[in-house]
Design a protein around this motif. Sequence first.
Motif, PDB file in Angstrom:
ATOM      1  N   LYS A  58      -1.800  -2.509  -7.265  1.00  0.00           N
ATOM      2  CA  LYS A  58      -1.148  -3.149  -5.863  1.00  0.00           C
ATOM      3  C   LYS A  58      -0.335  -4.278  -6.654  1.00  0.00           C
ATOM      4  O   LYS A  58       0.239  -5.116  -6.576  1.00  0.00           O
TER       5      LYS A  58
ATOM      6  N   ASN B  73      10.791  -5.941   3.436  1.00  0.00           N
ATOM      7  CA  ASN B  73      11.602  -7.858   3.098  1.00  0.00           C
ATOM      8  C   ASN B  73      10.626  -7.927   1.426  1.00  0.00           C
ATOM      9  O   ASN B  73      10.078  -7.087   1.044  1.00  0.00           O
TER      10      ASN B  73
ATOM     11  N   LEU C  14       7.588  -5.876   0.564  1.00  0.00           N
ATOM     12  CA  LEU C  14       6.549  -5.829   2.076  1.00  0.00           C
ATOM     13  C   LEU C  14       7.435  -5.412   3.055  1.00  0.00           C
ATOM     14  O   LEU C  14       8.441  -6.048   3.408  1.00  0.00           O
ATOM     15  N   PRO C  15       6.933  -3.812   3.489  1.00  0.00           N
ATOM     16  CA  PRO C  15       7.988  -3.333   4.744  1.00  0.00           C
ATOM     17  C   PRO C  15       7.610  -4.649   5.705  1.00  0.00           C
ATOM     18  O   PRO C  15       6.556  -4.911   5.959  1.00  0.00           O
ATOM     19  N   ALA C  16       8.800  -4.150   6.986  1.00  0.00           N
ATOM     20  CA  ALA C  16       8.936  -4.864   8.127  1.00  0.00           C
ATOM     21  C   ALA C  16       7.828  -4.036   8.542  1.00  0.00           C
ATOM     22  O   ALA C  16       7.633  -3.015   8.866  1.00  0.00           O
ATOM     23  N   VAL C  17       7.065  -5.050   9.885  1.00  0.00           N
ATOM     24  CA  VAL C  17       6.388  -5.001  10.652  1.00  0.00           C
ATOM     25  C   VAL C  17       7.234  -4.727  12.089  1.00  0.00           C
ATOM     26  O   VAL C  17       7.005  -5.735  12.525  1.00  0.00           O
ATOM     27  N   ALA C  18       7.933  -3.535  12.633  1.00  0.00           N
ATOM     28  CA  ALA C  18       8.496  -3.509  13.359  1.00  0.00           C
ATOM     29  C   ALA C  18       8.553  -1.946  13.886  1.00  0.00           C
ATOM     30  O   ALA C  18       8.165  -0.985  14.159  1.00  0.00           O
ATOM     31  N   GLY C  19       9.157  -1.833  15.467  1.00  0.00           N
ATOM     32  CA  GLY C  19       9.235  -0.739  15.810  1.00  0.00           C
ATOM     33  C   GLY C  19       9.721  -1.090  17.787  1.00  0.00           C
ATOM     34  O   GLY C  19      10.506  -2.352  18.030  1.00  0.00           O
TER      35      GLY C  19
ATOM     36  N   PHE D 297      14.820  -2.889   6.626  1.00  0.00           N
ATOM     37  CA  PHE D 297      13.289  -2.850   6.900  1.00  0.00           C
ATOM     38  C   PHE D 297      12.550  -3.124   6.194  1.00  0.00           C
ATOM     39  O   PHE D 297      11.400  -2.713   6.163  1.00  0.00           O
TER      40      PHE D 297
ATOM     41  N   THR E 149       0.901  -1.124   0.216  1.00  0.00           N
ATOM     42  CA  THR E 149      -0.293  -0.291  -0.558  1.00  0.00           C
ATOM     43  C   THR E 149       0.936   1.628   0.120  1.00  0.00           C
ATOM     44  O   THR E 149       1.023   2.170  -0.954  1.00  0.00           O
ATOM     45  N   ILE E 150       1.872   1.091   1.054  1.00  0.00           N
ATOM     46  CA  ILE E 150       2.733   2.751   1.776  1.00  0.00           C
ATOM     47  C   ILE E 150       3.668   2.743  -0.451  1.00  0.00           C
ATOM     48  O   ILE E 150       3.997   4.273  -0.575  1.00  0.00           O
TER      49      ILE E 150
ATOM     50  N   TYR F  52      10.907 -10.912  -1.501  1.00  0.00           N
ATOM     51  CA  TYR F  52      10.302 -12.508  -1.385  1.00  0.00           C
ATOM     52  C   TYR F  52       9.710 -12.496  -2.759  1.00  0.00           C
ATOM     53  O   TYR F  52       9.325 -12.047  -3.990  1.00  0.00           O
TER      54      TYR F  52
END
Lengths: 138, 93
Positions: B19, B58, B85-90, B56, B9-10, B60
């Motif tokens: 998409k 990813n 896909l951006p990592a989901v992190a924090g 950050f 999305t981002i 695939y």
Amino acid sequence: MLTLTTATYDAIVAHARRDHPDEACGVVAGPEGSDRPVRVIEMLNAARSPTFYEFDSADLLQLYKEMAANDEEPVVIYHSHTATEAYPSRTDISLASEPNAHYVLVSTREQDSVEFRSYRILDGVVTEEPVQVVAALD
Amino acid sequence: MAVEVKIPTILRTYTDGAKSVPGDGANLSALLDDLESRHTGLKSRLITDDGSLHRFVNIYVNDEDVRFTGSLDTALSDGDSVTILPAVAGGAA
């Protein structure tokens, strides 16, 4: 505003408590564009850390494939802070990458009370929003 | 090698909201250059100034995280599916 059910709220808090003192993390998925968080998906914190969380990269791909197959998106992305307030850290802000998500932070630093707050994080700008807990979504 | 690239999305601001977009390249590095030629600015969101994959982000290829398959040198074949896909992190740190 973030509107979620008591059951969803309770599930997020329970997960955060269970993983304390490590940070817990997960997603509440909902139909794309609906802004309805309906399906709680607990994720493993691959960092297993009290100060950092990261979804495992294979789990992340699996999650997004599953959501795409269901026409879902991550309506809520949640994680806990275990020794500090429920406010996005600099790391949280710089890594936030879902423009449509509500970022929920739960602080488990107090044993007998919980801080549960929600934010939008867009282009480095944090906006807190009210949280409404309801018995059932409309 | 013609492949399909799924865009998170981002980063859909670079693909007019699409998409997924078609791309071409013998390996991931060449694919990113090819995408950049039509979606200006996309590459710099994935690659750091020193030319490596952002920590950050990813990527695939057919469900394999490219960090385990040679990173930007990962070879592509016709019909491969590439997912960004951006990592989901924090975290509090």
